[in-house]
Write a protein that holds these residues in place. Structure first.
Motif, PDB file in Angstrom:
ATOM      1  N   GLY A   1      44.293  31.896  32.046  1.00 40.94           N
ATOM      2  CA  GLY A   1      43.854  33.187  31.547  1.00 40.94           C
ATOM      3  C   GLY A   1      42.441  33.580  31.921  1.00 40.94           C
ATOM      4  N   ARG A   2      41.808  32.825  32.825  1.00 41.65           N
ATOM      5  CA  ARG A   2      40.406  33.086  33.158  1.00 41.65           C
ATOM      6  C   ARG A   2      40.219  33.963  34.382  1.00 41.65           C
ATOM      7  N   SER A   3      41.259  34.147  35.166  1.00 40.07           N
ATOM      8  CA  SER A   3      41.134  34.989  36.354  1.00 40.07           C
ATOM      9  C   SER A   3      42.495  35.588  36.684  1.00 40.07           C
ATOM     10  N   LEU A   4      42.521  36.363  37.733  1.00 38.42           N
ATOM     11  CA  LEU A   4      43.755  36.994  38.183  1.00 38.42           C
ATOM     12  C   LEU A   4      44.139  36.449  39.549  1.00 38.42           C
ATOM     13  N   GLU A   5      45.442  36.406  39.794  1.00 42.32           N
ATOM     14  CA  GLU A   5      45.944  35.968  41.095  1.00 42.32           C
ATOM     15  C   GLU A   5      46.938  37.016  41.594  1.00 42.32           C
ATOM     16  N   PRO A   6      47.046  37.168  42.919  1.00 42.25           N
ATOM     17  CA  PRO A   6      47.951  38.196  43.449  1.00 42.25           C
ATOM     18  C   PRO A   6      49.417  37.835  43.223  1.00 42.25           C
ATOM     19  N   THR A   7      50.212  38.861  42.976  1.00 45.60           N
ATOM     20  CA  THR A   7      51.667  38.671  42.912  1.00 45.60           C
ATOM     21  C   THR A   7      52.286  38.946  44.280  1.00 45.60           C
ATOM     22  N   TYR A   8      51.502  39.518  45.176  1.00 46.98           N
ATOM     23  CA  TYR A   8      51.919  39.944  46.516  1.00 46.98           C
ATOM     24  C   TYR A   8      52.830  41.160  46.473  1.00 46.98           C
ATOM     25  N   ASP A   9      52.927  41.823  45.311  1.00 43.30           N
ATOM     26  CA  ASP A   9      53.578  43.127  45.223  1.00 43.30           C
ATOM     27  C   ASP A   9      52.511  44.171  45.541  1.00 43.30           C
ATOM     28  N   ASN A  10      52.874  45.162  46.333  1.00 46.55           N
ATOM     29  CA  ASN A  10      51.926  46.216  46.659  1.00 46.55           C
ATOM     30  C   ASN A  10      52.678  47.424  47.179  1.00 46.55           C
ATOM     31  N   TRP A  11      51.986  48.511  47.323  1.00 45.50           N
ATOM     32  CA  TRP A  11      52.561  49.714  47.907  1.00 45.50           C
ATOM     33  C   TRP A  11      51.469  50.437  48.684  1.00 45.50           C
ATOM     34  N   PHE A  12      51.898  51.348  49.556  1.00 46.67           N
ATOM     35  CA  PHE A  12      50.933  52.175  50.269  1.00 46.67           C
ATOM     36  C   PHE A  12      51.524  53.561  50.481  1.00 46.67           C
ATOM     37  N   TYR A  13      50.642  54.512  50.685  1.00 48.50           N
ATOM     38  CA  TYR A  13      51.023  55.896  50.929  1.00 48.50           C
ATOM     39  C   TYR A  13      50.267  56.359  52.160  1.00 48.50           C
TER      40      TYR A  13
END
Length: 129
Positions: free
Chosen positions: A39-51
Motif C-alpha cells: 500500500g505504499r506505492s502504485l504499480e502499473p496494470t499495463y491497461d491504457n488507452w489513447f486518442y
C-alpha cells in the motif's frame, strides 16, 4: 529527463474529466495503476488507452468509455492531456510520445513530489515495475 505524474483514484476520474472539459483540455490517453501489496506505492496494470483525434469532447468520451469498462474500481489513473487542441501538423501519437504532452491530474488534494508527484492517497508511482 524525469517524469512528474499525478495518479488519481478511479472514483475521482470523472470529476477530473469534467474539469478537463471545462478548460477545453484535450485528453490524449492515460495509464492505469494499482496499489502495491504494502500500500505504499502504485504499480502499473499495463491497461491504457489513447486518442489520436483533435476533438476535446471525443477525447474525453474515449477516456470515460475506457474507464467505465474497468471492472476493478480500486484502481488509479494517470491522464495524458494538453491544454489545447492539437494543430493539424502535430499528431496525438507524437504528443503521447512526449513531444509536448503532459501527464496531469487535477484533484482536491495537494501534490507531493517524490520520484513522481501523486495526489489522493499520495502514493508514489513506481514506473520501474
Amino acid at each position: 529527463m524525469g517524469l512528474k505524474e499525478a495518479a488519481l483514484d478511479l472514483s475521482e476520474a470523472g470529476q477530473a474529466l469534467d474539469l478537463f472539459a471545462g478548460q477545453k483540455w484535450l485528453v490524449l490517453g492515460g495509464d492505469v495503476y494499482r496499489a502495491t501489496s504494502d500500500g505504499r506505492s502504485l504499480e502499473p496494470t499495463y491497461d491504457n488507452w489513447f486518442y489520436e483525434g483533435n476533438n476535446v469532447d471525443e477525447g474525453i468520451s474515449a477516456a470515460r468509455d475506457f474507464l467505465h469498462s474497468l471492472r476493478d474500481r480500486s484502481l488509479f489513473v494517470v491522464f495524458v492531456v494538453t491544454g489545447r487542441t492539437l494543430p493539424p501538423r502535430i499528431t496525438a501519437s507524437s504528443k503521447r510520445a512526449g513531444a509536448h504532452g503532459e501527464s496531469a491530474v487535477l484533484g482536491a488534494g495537494p501534490l507531493r513530489e517524490c520520484n513522481k508527484a501523486t495526489v489522493g492517497q499520495q502514493r508514489p508511482v513506481d514506473r520501474a515495475a
